[in-house]
Design an enzyme around this catalytic site. Structure first.
Site, PDB file in Angstrom:
ATOM      1  N   LYS A  72     -18.651 -34.119  84.520  1.00  0.00           N
ATOM      2  CA  LYS A  72     -19.489 -33.035  84.521  1.00  0.00           C
ATOM      3  C   LYS A  72     -19.545 -32.372  83.018  1.00  0.00           C
ATOM      4  CE  LYS A  72     -17.514 -29.841  87.085  1.00  0.00           C
ATOM      5  NZ  LYS A  72     -16.726 -29.268  86.126  1.00  0.00           N
ATOM      6  N   THR A  74     -19.109 -34.018  80.209  1.00  0.00           N
ATOM      7  CA  THR A  74     -20.061 -34.952  79.544  1.00  0.00           C
ATOM      8  C   THR A  74     -21.583 -34.675  79.664  1.00  0.00           C
ATOM      9  OG1 THR A  74     -18.348 -36.632  79.766  1.00  0.00           O
ATOM     10  CG2 THR A  74     -20.142 -37.500  79.145  1.00  0.00           C
ATOM     11  N   ARG A  95     -15.505 -24.131  78.664  1.00  0.00           N
ATOM     12  CA  ARG A  95     -14.057 -23.674  78.748  1.00  0.00           C
ATOM     13  C   ARG A  95     -13.370 -24.346  77.883  1.00  0.00           C
ATOM     14  NH1 ARG A  95     -12.310 -24.954  84.579  1.00  0.00           N
ATOM     15  NH2 ARG A  95     -13.499 -26.610  84.261  1.00  0.00           N
ATOM     16  N   LYS A 106      -4.858 -35.297  83.325  1.00  0.00           N
ATOM     17  CA  LYS A 106      -6.329 -35.332  83.030  1.00  0.00           C
ATOM     18  C   LYS A 106      -6.521 -35.830  81.800  1.00  0.00           C
ATOM     19  CE  LYS A 106     -10.373 -32.577  83.051  1.00  0.00           C
ATOM     20  NZ  LYS A 106     -10.961 -31.154  83.240  1.00  0.00           N
ATOM     21  N   ALA A 274     -10.371 -23.497  88.278  1.00  0.00           N
ATOM     22  CA  ALA A 274     -11.160 -23.119  88.991  1.00  0.00           C
ATOM     23  C   ALA A 274     -10.718 -23.348  90.486  1.00  0.00           C
ATOM     24  CB  ALA A 274     -12.376 -24.382  89.230  1.00  0.00           C
ATOM     25  N   PHE A 302     -14.395 -27.985  88.546  1.00  0.00           N
ATOM     26  CA  PHE A 302     -14.330 -28.957  89.904  1.00  0.00           C
ATOM     27  C   PHE A 302     -15.898 -28.949  90.531  1.00  0.00           C
ATOM     28  CE2 PHE A 302      -9.836 -27.586  89.770  1.00  0.00           C
ATOM     29  CZ  PHE A 302      -9.557 -28.771  89.141  1.00  0.00           C
ATOM     30  N   PHE A 383     -23.097 -45.741  85.901  1.00  0.00           N
ATOM     31  CA  PHE A 383     -22.078 -46.623  85.415  1.00  0.00           C
ATOM     32  C   PHE A 383     -22.616 -47.922  85.480  1.00  0.00           C
ATOM     33  CE2 PHE A 383     -19.245 -43.175  85.980  1.00  0.00           C
ATOM     34  CZ  PHE A 383     -17.914 -43.707  85.599  1.00  0.00           C
ATOM     35  N   TRP A 411     -23.143 -40.751  78.529  1.00  0.00           N
ATOM     36  CA  TRP A 411     -21.706 -41.376  77.930  1.00  0.00           C
ATOM     37  C   TRP A 411     -21.940 -42.462  77.044  1.00  0.00           C
ATOM     38  CZ3 TRP A 411     -19.101 -45.737  77.735  1.00  0.00           C
ATOM     39  CH2 TRP A 411     -17.771 -45.745  77.471  1.00  0.00           C
TER      40      TRP A 411
END
Length: 557
Positions: A72, A74, A95, A106, A274, A302, A383, A411
């Site tokens: 998200k 990214t 954030r 994470k 979140a 999230f 991907f 990405w």
């Protein structure tokens, strides 16, 4: 092709001096407070003194997170870079990462690949000291509360009814439940206590929802720290703490300016969790991005059932914001996970699992378009293992709902990989919308919780424990019934049961605790086993992080 980690990509970036980035953003030098060469704070007086009309607000959200990853942040960064490549004046508002997840599971949280904000190491570690200031203000209030009790307890505070906890920005389960004040009469009053992680502190939520230093101070004063023997709330204002707390937070209230790898101005400010709090960056940073750009690209934490719901029902309601478009991020891999595909098989084509998992995405999309009445696009974070048949299935299902799909390759390609998504977002922003909240202010607290559970989660209903019912009655009697609701729920499922993936039906949400965050201005309804102090995993990310003799950090994602 050489494979580089996120931190290696970030460290190879030739960053521009922050003064140049400020000039690109249109920030006058008089508002800029530099924190070294590549970071700065922007004075909030810019918002009062600028006459420029606000730009359009774009929210980036996602499906329920999975171990397969969604990307998200990214996508948010790559979308802004893509919009600038199209000649659009776009800024980012994100954030700040918490040290807890950085050293826990994470890892870093500054985007990924060639769609990142930099300086990545600084953003993920101490940055400009905002979280330290929030922790200090939180703990000052705790100290003044216990000191008041020690010095005679003129307010009649019942130590069994203290709701205010201390905080530290680290995953430390040892501090969840403690007993303090031991050691004799002069060492404090012995009582049960505990710590929250800093991002779960109400002061984080207050900072992120405050619209000015005056508003900040008033909100701080309204914070409830506990109750008297006859059940009357005791506030920070009663303890005369709000002035000193605001003094600690006066610089933390100013949004932080950094840049993406491609030089797009980015505000990184505030970071409430979140699943515990409302999960959005500060109102100050969002409004500043809108004031300086034609497009402000922001995200919510999230999945859309948590982050987007709170962004729309709490942040937009309290700050008077109206989004122009919403992006829902998904990956084929994550959707196959929602369809029951084992993690080790996610790289193999599996149209059956994808079909089973797609309802998760479709429910989020439907919520945005039919509950909130906002234009929406699905960004599929591509991907290499995604097949054409899988991508076509996602596109066909979304199109049946009248929503387009844009492939996001940010990405690997940065802004270039976000141009298709950027074009669709620009198109959506030109469409009028009839933005609507999921519930009205005039409903009772219980009715608001029911509305979220039934409209957004698609639950059959809500069950309240006996304790929660008693708390609801107390909060209504104290005059808090008009406040919006912040649901504390697992991020992994639409339900309050984490293993229920996809788009479950036939479930009931159980609310076990209801409390008021009077300073932030919302009611918190706790479901499941949500904790406000996470713990570290068996192998924490901290074990991989190091620094060499030249001060160069490695292993930070």
């Amino acid at each position: 092709m050489e494979f580089l980690s996120d931190i290696e990509i970030a460290q190879r970036c030739q960053m521009r001096p922050i003064g140049e980035i400020a000039a690109v953003a249109g920030v006058d030098e008089k508002y800029l407070e530099q924190y070294g060469r590549y970071k700065a704070k922007v004075d909030y007086n810019l918002l009062k003194e600028s006459t420029r009309p606000d730009g359009k607000l774009v929210l980036v959200t996602a499906i329920n997170p999975t171990p397969a990853g969604e990307g998200k942040t990214t996508t948010t960064v790559g979308l802004a870079d893509g919009m600038r490549r199209l000649g659009k004046n776009a800024l980012v508002a994100l954030r700040e990462p918490s040290l807890g997840p950085v050293f826990g599971v994470k890892g870093g949280a500054a985007g990924g690949g060639y769609a990142q904000v930099v300086p990545m190491e600084d953003i993920n570690l101490h940055f400009t000291g905002d979280f330290h200031a929030i922790g200090a203000a939180n703990n000052l209030l705790a100290a003044m509360l216990d000191n008041h009790i020690q010095q005679g307890n003129a307010l009649g505070i019942d130590v069994k009814k203290i709701t205010w906890k201390r905080c530290v920005d680290m995953n430390d389960r040892q501090l969840r439940n403690i007993v303090d004040g031991l050691g004799g009469r002069m060492q404090g009053v012995p009582r049960e206590d505990g710590f929250d992680i800093t991002v779960a502190s109400e002061i984080m939520a207050v900072l992120c929802l405050a619209r000015s230093i005056t508003d900040l101070k008033e909100r701080l004063g309204r914070i409830i720290v506990g109750y008297t023997y006859d059940d009357k709330p005791v506030t920070a204002s009663d303890l005369k703490a709000q002035g000193a707390m605001a003094a600690l937070l006066k610089d933390a209230l100013k949004p932080n300016l950094v840049q993406t790898l491609e030089g797009t101005p980015a505000f990184i400010h505030g970071g409430p969790f979140a699943n515990i709090a409302h999960g959005c960056n500060s109102v100050m940073a969002t409004r500043m991005a809108m004031k300086l750009g034609d497009y402000a690209i922001t995200e919510a934490g999230f999945g859309a059932d948590l982050g987007a719901e709170k962004f729309l029902d709490i942040k937009c309601r309290l700050a008077g914001l109206k989004p122009s478009a919403v992006v829902v991020v998904a990956t084929v891999r994550a959707l196959k996970h929602h369809g029951g595909c084992p993690k080790e098989e996610l790289g193999t084509e599996n149209l059956s699992a994808l079909e089973q998992g797609l309802p998760n995405l479709l429910q989020h999309v439907e919520n945005i378009t039919t509950v909130y009445h906002l234009p929406c696009v699905v960004a599929v974070n591509r991907f290499p293992t995604d097949t054409e048949a899988e991508l076509k299935l996602v596109e066909d299902k979304c199109r049946a709902l009248g929503v387009n799909v844009a492939l996001s390759e940010v990405w690997a390609k940065g802004g270039e990989g976000g141009e298709a998504l950027a074009r669709e977002v620009v198109r959506l922003c030109e469409q009028p919308n009839d933005f609507t909240f999921a519930y009205g202010d005039d409903l009772s607290i219980e009715e608001k919780i029911q509305a979220i559970a039934q409209k957004i989660y698609r639950a059959d209903g809500v069950a309240f424990t006996a304790g929660a019912k008693k708390q609801l009655a107390q909060l209504e009697s104290l005059g808090f019934g008009a406040l919006p609701v912040c649901m504390a729920k697992t991020q992994y499922s639409f339900s309050d049961d984490a293993p229920l993936l996809g788009a479950p039906r036939g479930f009931t949400v159980t609310v076990r605790n209801v409390k008021v965050s009077a300073g932030a201005g919302f009611i918190v309804a706790l479901t499941g086993d949500i904790m406000t102090m996470p713990g570290l995993p068996k192998v924490p990310a901290a074990e991989r992080i190091d620094v060499d003799e030249n001060g160069k950090i490695s292993g930070l994602f």
